[in-house]
Design an enzyme around this catalytic site. Sequence first.
Site, mmCIF file in Angstrom:
data_model
loop_
_atom_site.group_PDB
_atom_site.id
_atom_site.type_symbol
_atom_site.label_atom_id
_atom_site.label_comp_id
_atom_site.label_asym_id
_atom_site.label_seq_id
_atom_site.Cartn_x
_atom_site.Cartn_y
_atom_site.Cartn_z
ATOM 1 N N HIS A 275 42.514 79.087 -26.388
ATOM 2 C CA HIS A 275 42.192 79.830 -25.164
ATOM 3 C C HIS A 275 41.388 81.106 -25.420
ATOM 4 O O HIS A 275 41.649 82.164 -24.828
ATOM 5 C CB HIS A 275 43.474 80.151 -24.394
ATOM 6 N N TYR B 144 61.488 79.347 -22.310
ATOM 7 C CA TYR B 144 61.303 78.875 -20.933
ATOM 8 C C TYR B 144 61.669 77.395 -20.883
ATOM 9 O O TYR B 144 61.685 76.709 -21.910
ATOM 10 C CB TYR B 144 59.863 79.080 -20.459
ATOM 11 N N HIS C 9 43.295 69.855 -25.259
ATOM 12 C CA HIS C 9 44.485 70.707 -25.231
ATOM 13 C C HIS C 9 45.332 70.340 -24.023
ATOM 14 O O HIS C 9 45.002 70.671 -22.873
ATOM 15 C CB HIS C 9 44.118 72.196 -25.167
ATOM 16 N N CYS C 10 46.430 69.639 -24.284
ATOM 17 C CA CYS C 10 47.370 69.271 -23.229
ATOM 18 C C CYS C 10 48.727 69.067 -23.886
ATOM 19 O O CYS C 10 48.864 69.142 -25.112
ATOM 20 C CB CYS C 10 46.911 68.011 -22.490
ATOM 21 N N HIS C 11 49.748 68.854 -23.077
ATOM 22 C CA HIS C 11 51.119 68.787 -23.581
ATOM 23 C C HIS C 11 51.859 67.615 -22.949
ATOM 24 O O HIS C 11 51.464 67.111 -21.890
ATOM 25 C CB HIS C 11 51.886 70.072 -23.242
ATOM 26 N N ASP D 281 44.997 71.999 -20.557
ATOM 27 C CA ASP D 281 46.302 72.662 -20.711
ATOM 28 C C ASP D 281 47.354 72.075 -19.775
ATOM 29 O O ASP D 281 48.383 72.692 -19.516
ATOM 30 C CB ASP D 281 46.210 74.185 -20.504
ATOM 31 N N ASN E 189 54.531 77.744 -17.505
ATOM 32 C CA ASN E 189 54.705 79.186 -17.264
ATOM 33 C C ASN E 189 53.792 79.754 -16.186
ATOM 34 O O ASN E 189 53.631 80.972 -16.095
ATOM 35 C CB ASN E 189 54.477 79.999 -18.560
#
Length: 290
Positions: free
Chosen positions: A177, A45, A27-29, A246, A251
């Site tokens: 999560h 955001y 899970h990463c972006h 993550d 945020n």
Amino acid sequence: MDPDYLPFHPNPSKPSYVPPPGAVDAHCHVFGPGDAFPYAPERKYTPCDAPKERLFALRDFLGFERNVIVQASCHGRDNRALVDALQSAGDKARGVAVVGPDIQLDELRAMHEAGVRAVRFNFVKRLVDATPKEVFLDIAEKIASLGWHIVVYFEAQDLEELTPFLKQLPTPIVVDHMGRPDIAKGVQHPDFQRFVRLLEENANIWTKVSCPERLSLSGPPGYDDVVPFSRHLVERFPDRALWGTDWPHPNMKSHMPDDGGLVDVIPRIAPDAASQQRLLVDNPLRLYWS
């Protein structure tokens, strides 16, 4: 970037824990860069730019071999940054896209060729506008034909309302999560146990034991209050748990986690080599690379 949000950690520490060969950050972006891949006009955001090069460098530095890159709400349904990162990574990355009801099968097939294997449904009200459940069900039927699964993001207080919908979905489901439990209530509280029962009663539902930095009240370095929740799920559902950083932690306002420190939490939630192998290698490979 929004002025009250923090940028990702510029110099994460080298973790003491060494992941097993083939380990996946599930899970990463990637964000932007904004001049090449503009952020969605409807976004809630604006993150800092976090391009693919920084993600891949972090992957190597932390001792991982693969990534699962998840489309975040700031890019909306424009998956170009995601697809570009997947094409650059080759077989070292898979993707989770966000699509609309008008998505066509040929578009999905093109994303599949790039490495996309799932779509994400976001129910966190502060991040996205509400979407009728019928829209999601229509999308689910389309992607099921490709063998994809569905990633869902929600907060604990919304689980009871969402459960009937989740049981309608025709694919495997991965919950982001841990369903964002209220850590102050403890593992045995009925709210978290409702999530545990959901996994017990539905063998197609998986969970990510990620994001202690978002859930913890005690904070870094060890996020001690979140560890029992993650460990409980890894023990109860050893073949349906995933882990991810993550990165770049969008945020975040109170603190920006050290990604090396996050990796060092892994042996506390999966304390032996066999459970670490399943969490970091076997489970993500079965879901995303098989």
